[in-house]
Design an enzyme around this catalytic site. Structure first.
Site, short mmCIF file in Angstrom:
data_model
loop_
_atom_site.label_atom_id
_atom_site.label_comp_id
_atom_site.label_asym_id
_atom_site.label_seq_id
_atom_site.Cartn_x
_atom_site.Cartn_y
_atom_site.Cartn_z
N HIS A 235 0.85 -1.28 0.05
CA HIS A 235 -0.02 0.03 -0.19
C HIS A 235 0.93 1.36 -0.16
O HIS A 235 1.60 1.45 -1.04
CB HIS A 235 -1.02 0.01 1.14
CG HIS A 235 -2.06 0.95 1.33
ND1 HIS A 235 -2.48 1.57 0.30
CD2 HIS A 235 -3.03 1.11 2.43
CE1 HIS A 235 -3.44 2.51 0.74
NE2 HIS A 235 -3.66 2.09 1.73
N HIS A 274 -2.58 -2.42 -9.52
CA HIS A 274 -3.52 -1.53 -8.46
C HIS A 274 -4.81 -2.40 -8.58
O HIS A 274 -5.37 -3.01 -9.61
CB HIS A 274 -3.94 -0.08 -9.18
CG HIS A 274 -4.74 0.79 -8.21
ND1 HIS A 274 -5.95 0.48 -7.86
CD2 HIS A 274 -4.09 1.47 -7.19
CE1 HIS A 274 -6.13 1.52 -7.02
NE2 HIS A 274 -4.99 2.24 -6.79
N ASP A 330 2.87 5.12 -6.54
CA ASP A 330 4.05 5.04 -5.98
C ASP A 330 5.26 4.71 -6.88
O ASP A 330 6.38 4.72 -6.26
CB ASP A 330 3.97 3.62 -5.01
CG ASP A 330 2.95 4.14 -3.79
OD1 ASP A 330 1.96 3.21 -3.74
OD2 ASP A 330 3.25 5.12 -3.09
C1 SDX Z 1 -1.48 2.23 -3.40
O1 SDX Z 1 -6.33 0.88 -2.95
C2 SDX Z 1 -5.71 2.12 -3.49
O2 SDX Z 1 -6.29 2.97 -3.97
C3 SDX Z 1 -4.32 2.21 -3.17
C4 SDX Z 1 -3.75 3.59 -3.77
C5 SDX Z 1 -4.18 4.52 -2.86
O3 SDX Z 1 -4.27 5.71 -3.32
O4 SDX Z 1 -4.61 4.31 -1.76
O5 SDX Z 1 -3.64 3.84 -4.92
C6 SDX Z 1 -1.97 3.55 -3.27
O6 SDX Z 1 -1.55 1.35 -2.29
C7 SDX Z 1 -0.96 1.62 -4.66
C8 SDX Z 1 -0.26 0.40 -4.70
C9 SDX Z 1 0.85 0.38 -4.33
N1 SDX Z 1 1.45 -1.09 -4.26
C10 SDX Z 1 2.62 -1.50 -4.97
O7 SDX Z 1 2.95 -0.93 -6.00
C11 SDX Z 1 2.93 -2.95 -4.69
C12 SDX Z 1 3.00 -3.74 -6.06
N2 SDX Z 1 1.83 -4.00 -6.33
C13 SDX Z 1 1.23 -5.21 -5.90
O8 SDX Z 1 1.18 -5.69 -4.68
C14 SDX Z 1 -0.40 -5.34 -6.32
O9 SDX Z 1 -0.44 -4.91 -7.75
C15 SDX Z 1 -1.46 -4.52 -5.52
C16 SDX Z 1 -1.26 -4.92 -4.24
C17 SDX Z 1 -1.33 -3.05 -5.50
C18 SDX Z 1 -2.91 -5.03 -6.07
O10 SDX Z 1 -3.07 -6.33 -5.74
P1 SDX Z 1 -4.23 -7.32 -6.45
O11 SDX Z 1 -5.42 -6.29 -6.80
O12 SDX Z 1 -4.69 -7.98 -5.00
O13 SDX Z 1 -3.90 -7.95 -7.50
P2 SDX Z 1 -3.10 -9.43 -7.18
O14 SDX Z 1 -1.92 -9.30 -6.32
O15 SDX Z 1 -4.38 -10.54 -7.34
O16 SDX Z 1 -2.43 -9.62 -8.91
C19 SDX Z 1 -3.04 -9.92 -9.95
C20 SDX Z 1 -2.04 -10.55 -10.87
C21 SDX Z 1 -1.33 -11.64 -10.26
O17 SDX Z 1 -0.63 -12.62 -11.31
P3 SDX Z 1 -1.33 -14.01 -11.45
O18 SDX Z 1 -1.17 -14.80 -9.78
O19 SDX Z 1 -2.47 -14.06 -11.97
O20 SDX Z 1 -0.17 -14.77 -12.07
O21 SDX Z 1 -1.09 -9.72 -11.34
C22 SDX Z 1 0.18 -10.14 -10.62
C23 SDX Z 1 -0.14 -11.08 -9.47
O22 SDX Z 1 1.23 -11.85 -9.10
N3 SDX Z 1 0.60 -8.78 -10.10
C24 SDX Z 1 2.13 -8.23 -9.92
C25 SDX Z 1 2.01 -7.18 -9.53
N4 SDX Z 1 0.83 -6.79 -9.10
C26 SDX Z 1 0.12 -7.71 -9.46
N5 SDX Z 1 3.11 -9.14 -10.38
C27 SDX Z 1 4.35 -8.28 -10.49
N6 SDX Z 1 4.48 -7.24 -9.96
C28 SDX Z 1 3.34 -6.50 -9.39
N7 SDX Z 1 3.52 -5.20 -8.65
#
Ligand code: SDX
Length: 396
Positions: A235, A274, A330
């Protein structure tokens, strides 16, 4: 019963309530604060004006804005006991741990905010609610500056009157006997960054605040809980995690190898992906323009080119396209803060400061929600049942 079929990890498909604070359309990439587009607010408004809009639902008149600003500035001094507590942390204490502790500690100075002591109706009077809102917004830059200066044990400077961001810069950098003046371009840059970070619907941290408020927890500990949720690297803590990732990659030349590790699931690409946005959202685009303005004053931050290379490669790679992964807020924000001289570990604090506005707006909105109930999800039990107690010593 057949509750199993309703399990929804991460609440991907669970709506927990109504809100009027901001509108997010993840498919179209639309973000509006109380109906105003984030682009227009970033271009034309100020953080304090946006804070008023988010908390009180409408843009303030000049007089309302002046009163709001003055109330906030009047609440900016830190109780000496809290300052002493903060000074006792280890020298290398993470500023976010200090921020969360101080925000929770603040609750001990406000028994009137504690429903356990002041009664369940202690927030019914809007005047009392506003007092805590301006108290939290006013003290946050002071707590943050105290955390920032803690590492080098610099003498702490009291706030002075001036703009919200100018005063923050003054508390961060002013040394006794010098006439420190914050650079106007950096003040404007941080003000716009704060507008971009101020609110985003039922984000993990805003939902955490609503969760705590549903138990009738006092507002200071609701906010501390929101900050704890924001601290997570998935996050708001992602801005720090991105910077550390970029430092580890080191140069543009090392990006392809890192991307391969991400595709092999050995690394996560911090700053990408996201829950809501399945397109390239507007906030990181605006952050990139702010970065260029900051570089004109502070010099170009070389990690920016590493982040641009990541973006360049990932946006064309089927792995990311298939999963609809795009830069999020971010990816570049930590680079802006590093160029301004902030260390990586301070970046989550720079996210928490503006995001307090979201948490306070959601806290207040939730209190008035006619359907509010204490948050207590169901569970599906998969563990042991009806075991008979036998003292370990009797087991042969
Ligand atoms: C913020 O909610 C908000 O609005 C948040 C925010 C705000 O203003 O409050 O926008 C601020 O928190 C932005 C997000 C910051 N986090 C990061 O940058 C960390 C990296 N991102 C991931 O951890 C992830 O994308 C999340 C946590 C942001 C979202 O996770 P989800 O929606 O639960 O998605 P998921 O983990 O189920 O991913 C779906 C697929 C998966 O692949 P498969 O299992 O289908 O093979 O996408 C892949 C994930 O492995 N994936 C990623 C990835 N994010 C998702 N693969 C590599 N790198 C990534 N960053």
């Amino acid at each position: 019963g057949n509750i199993t079929k309703y399990i929804d990890p991460g609440y991907l498909n669970t709506v927990s309530g109504h809100t009027r604070v901001s509108f997010v359309d993840g498919e179209q990439g639309i973000l509006e604060y109380r109906g105003y587009s984030i682009k227009e607010l970033a271009e034309k408004s100020t953080f304090i004006e946006v804070a008023y809009l988010l908390i009180y639902e409408d843009l303030p008149t000049i007089q309302q804005l002046e009163e709001f600003s003055k109330k906030i500035m009047n609440h900016s001094s830190l109780p000496i006991e809290l300052r002493n507590i903060m000074s006792c942390f280890k020298n290398d204490a993470h500023p976010m741990g200090m921020f969360i502790s101080a925000m929770s500690g603040l609750s001990t100075f406000h028994p009137e905010a504690n429903p356990a002591l002041a009664g369940q109706s202690c927030y019914d009077d809007p005047y009392k609610r506003d007092k805590h809102i301006s108290n939290i917004l006013g003290i946050s830059p002071t707590i943050s500056a105290a955390a920032y200066r803690h590492k080098n044990q610099k003498e702490f400077n009291n706030p002075r009157d001036g703009g919200y961001i100018e005063n923050f810069f003054y508390m961060l950098h002013h040394e006794k006997g010098t006439d420190y003046q914050p650079h106007p371009v950096l003040v404007k840059a941080l003000d716009v960054m704060f507008i971009l970070h101020a609110e985003h619907g039922f984000s993990c941290s805003a939902a955490a605040v609503r969760h705590l408020a549903s138990a009738n927890t006092d507002v200071y500990n609701c906010i501390a809980g929101g900050a704890a949720a924001l601290y997570g690297t998935l996050h708001g803590g992602a801005n720090e995690a991105v910077l550390r990732m970029l430092m580890k990659i080191g140069s543009k030349a090392n990006v392809p190898a890192f991307i391969e590790k991400v595709k092999n699931k050995e690394e996560k690409l911090m700053g990408f992906g996201h829950r809501m946005y399945k397109c390239y959202e507007i906030r990181p685009k605006i952050v990139k323009t702010i970065a260029l303005k900051v570089f004109e004053v502070c010099g170009r931050e070389e990690l920016f080119d590493v982040a641009l290379e990541i973006e360049q490669i990932a946006l064309k790679d089927p792995y990311f396209i298939k999963r609809r992964l795009f830069p999020n807020i971010d990816l570049f924000s930590g680079v802006v803060y590093k160029a301004m001289g902030f260390p990586p570990e301070f970046c989550p604090v720079l996210f928490a400061m503006p995001r307090l506005v979201s948490w306070l707006a959601h806290w207040s909105e939730f209190l008035d929600d006619p359907n509010r109930k204490i948050t207590r999800p169901q569970q599906v039990y998969t563990g042991h049942r009806n075991r008979k107690y036998v003292p370990q010593c009797d087991i042969k």
